[in-house]
Design a protein around this motif. Structure first.
Motif, mmCIF file in Angstrom:
data_model
loop_
_atom_site.group_PDB
_atom_site.id
_atom_site.type_symbol
_atom_site.label_atom_id
_atom_site.label_comp_id
_atom_site.label_asym_id
_atom_site.label_seq_id
_atom_site.Cartn_x
_atom_site.Cartn_y
_atom_site.Cartn_z
ATOM 1 N N ASN A 1 4.845 -2.241 -1.090
ATOM 2 C CA ASN A 1 5.584 -3.365 -1.583
ATOM 3 C C ASN A 1 4.845 -4.968 -1.074
ATOM 4 O O ASN A 1 5.686 -5.621 -0.429
ATOM 5 C CB ASN A 1 7.249 -3.395 -0.818
ATOM 6 C CG ASN A 1 8.042 -4.300 -1.661
ATOM 7 O OD1 ASN A 1 7.824 -4.463 -2.793
ATOM 8 N ND2 ASN A 1 9.186 -4.809 -0.905
ATOM 9 N N VAL A 2 3.827 -4.889 -1.351
ATOM 10 C CA VAL A 2 2.995 -6.228 -1.059
ATOM 11 C C VAL A 2 2.216 -6.636 -2.243
ATOM 12 O O VAL A 2 2.243 -5.669 -3.386
ATOM 13 C CB VAL A 2 2.083 -5.918 -0.002
ATOM 14 C CG1 VAL A 2 2.838 -5.608 1.409
ATOM 15 C CG2 VAL A 2 0.886 -4.876 -0.291
ATOM 16 N N ALA A 3 1.904 -7.829 -2.543
ATOM 17 C CA ALA A 3 1.046 -8.281 -3.442
ATOM 18 C C ALA A 3 -0.448 -7.980 -3.307
ATOM 19 O O ALA A 3 -0.904 -7.556 -2.316
ATOM 20 C CB ALA A 3 0.984 -9.863 -3.390
ATOM 21 N N PRO A 4 -1.005 -7.668 -4.618
ATOM 22 C CA PRO A 4 -2.284 -7.167 -4.677
ATOM 23 C C PRO A 4 -3.235 -8.271 -3.759
ATOM 24 O O PRO A 4 -4.426 -7.708 -3.172
ATOM 25 C CB PRO A 4 -2.571 -7.083 -6.150
ATOM 26 C CG PRO A 4 -1.340 -6.791 -6.839
ATOM 27 C CD PRO A 4 -0.395 -7.377 -5.789
ATOM 28 N N SER A 5 -3.101 -9.421 -4.034
ATOM 29 C CA SER A 5 -3.875 -10.446 -3.400
ATOM 30 C C SER A 5 -3.891 -10.439 -1.672
ATOM 31 O O SER A 5 -4.806 -10.548 -1.294
ATOM 32 C CB SER A 5 -3.267 -11.859 -3.586
ATOM 33 O OG SER A 5 -1.992 -11.988 -3.063
ATOM 34 N N LEU A 6 -2.972 -9.785 -1.110
ATOM 35 C CA LEU A 6 -2.877 -9.541 0.163
ATOM 36 C C LEU A 6 -3.858 -8.336 0.610
ATOM 37 O O LEU A 6 -4.490 -8.389 1.579
ATOM 38 C CB LEU A 6 -1.380 -8.949 0.717
ATOM 39 C CG LEU A 6 -1.464 -8.705 2.391
ATOM 40 C CD1 LEU A 6 -1.558 -10.068 3.207
ATOM 41 C CD2 LEU A 6 -0.331 -7.946 2.575
ATOM 42 N N ILE A 7 -3.708 -7.524 -0.177
ATOM 43 C CA ILE A 7 -4.804 -6.284 0.126
ATOM 44 C C ILE A 7 -6.375 -6.912 -0.108
ATOM 45 O O ILE A 7 -6.996 -6.479 0.586
ATOM 46 C CB ILE A 7 -4.646 -5.213 -0.804
ATOM 47 C CG1 ILE A 7 -3.015 -4.578 -0.826
ATOM 48 C CG2 ILE A 7 -5.482 -3.936 -0.824
ATOM 49 C CD1 ILE A 7 -2.530 -3.641 -1.843
ATOM 50 N N ARG A 8 -6.551 -7.696 -1.173
ATOM 51 C CA ARG A 8 -7.769 -8.356 -1.422
ATOM 52 C C ARG A 8 -7.951 -9.073 -0.167
ATOM 53 O O ARG A 8 -9.334 -9.054 0.450
ATOM 54 C CB ARG A 8 -7.986 -8.818 -2.773
ATOM 55 C CG ARG A 8 -7.944 -8.106 -3.948
ATOM 56 C CD ARG A 8 -8.261 -8.598 -5.193
ATOM 57 N NE ARG A 8 -7.295 -10.000 -5.477
ATOM 58 C CZ ARG A 8 -6.125 -9.717 -6.181
ATOM 59 N NH1 ARG A 8 -6.029 -8.673 -6.812
ATOM 60 N NH2 ARG A 8 -5.218 -10.667 -6.528
ATOM 61 N N PHE A 9 -7.223 -9.688 0.140
ATOM 62 C CA PHE A 9 -7.500 -10.542 1.536
ATOM 63 C C PHE A 9 -7.719 -9.804 2.571
ATOM 64 O O PHE A 9 -8.732 -10.269 3.664
ATOM 65 C CB PHE A 9 -6.240 -11.605 1.664
ATOM 66 C CG PHE A 9 -6.310 -12.217 2.962
ATOM 67 C CD1 PHE A 9 -7.464 -13.500 3.260
ATOM 68 C CD2 PHE A 9 -5.454 -12.134 4.235
ATOM 69 C CE1 PHE A 9 -7.577 -14.072 4.345
ATOM 70 C CE2 PHE A 9 -5.557 -12.863 5.081
ATOM 71 C CZ PHE A 9 -6.525 -13.852 5.398
ATOM 72 N N TRP A 10 -7.204 -8.840 2.933
ATOM 73 C CA TRP A 10 -7.268 -7.948 4.373
ATOM 74 C C TRP A 10 -8.621 -7.158 4.120
ATOM 75 O O TRP A 10 -9.152 -7.167 5.032
ATOM 76 C CB TRP A 10 -6.185 -7.099 4.203
ATOM 77 C CG TRP A 10 -4.723 -7.456 5.063
ATOM 78 C CD1 TRP A 10 -4.679 -8.831 5.451
ATOM 79 C CD2 TRP A 10 -3.675 -7.038 5.258
ATOM 80 N NE1 TRP A 10 -3.530 -8.896 5.935
ATOM 81 C CE2 TRP A 10 -2.868 -7.976 5.864
ATOM 82 C CE3 TRP A 10 -3.374 -5.535 5.118
ATOM 83 C CZ2 TRP A 10 -1.642 -7.547 6.345
ATOM 84 C CZ3 TRP A 10 -1.758 -5.248 5.400
ATOM 85 C CH2 TRP A 10 -1.032 -6.200 5.960
#
Length: 119
Positions: free
Chosen positions: A23-32
């Motif tokens: 339940n997070v945005a794909p942008s958060l995954i890319r940032f991490w």
């Protein structure tokens, strides 16, 4: 010998599937991915990220540290480097206990409902 159908487990997940799971945005995954060297998914010929179950376990650990425990990104990075395998075990235990608690709460509600119906 009878035919036994195997359970087919998915080997790769898209960034959208991983984002939906947590339940997070794909942008958060890319940032991490830029912040944690441990999180490096494969990429397809088109450049799409392909996450293995091991990648998802690493993401789960990072998610637990940053979102659930309130660590800063540098703090989470240090914890991963110091206690990576131990953290995964702790998180697995915590998740198991949360499932058990959820089950127990559901059982209590059902028993209370039965008690009220009889009483």
């Amino acid at each position: 010998m009878p035919y036994k159908e195997r359970d087919i487990e998915k080997q790769y997940f898209t960034i959208g599937e991983v984002a939906a799971q947590f339940n997070v945005a794909p942008s958060l995954i890319r940032f991490w991915e830029t912040e944690f060297e441990e999180l490096r998914p494969r990429k397809s010929k088109k450049g799409n990220r392909l996450y293995t179950p091991q990648d998802i376990d690493i993401f789960r650990t990072i998610y637990h540290l940053v979102k659930e425990r309130g660590y800063t990104i540098p703090g989470a990075r240090d914890m991963l480097k110091q206690k990576g395998p131990q953290l995964k075990e702790k998180i697995d235990v915590i998740q198991s206990l949360e499932k058990i608690r959820k089950f127990m709460v559901t059982m209590k509600k059902e028993l209370d409902a039965i008690g009220k119906a009889q009483g």
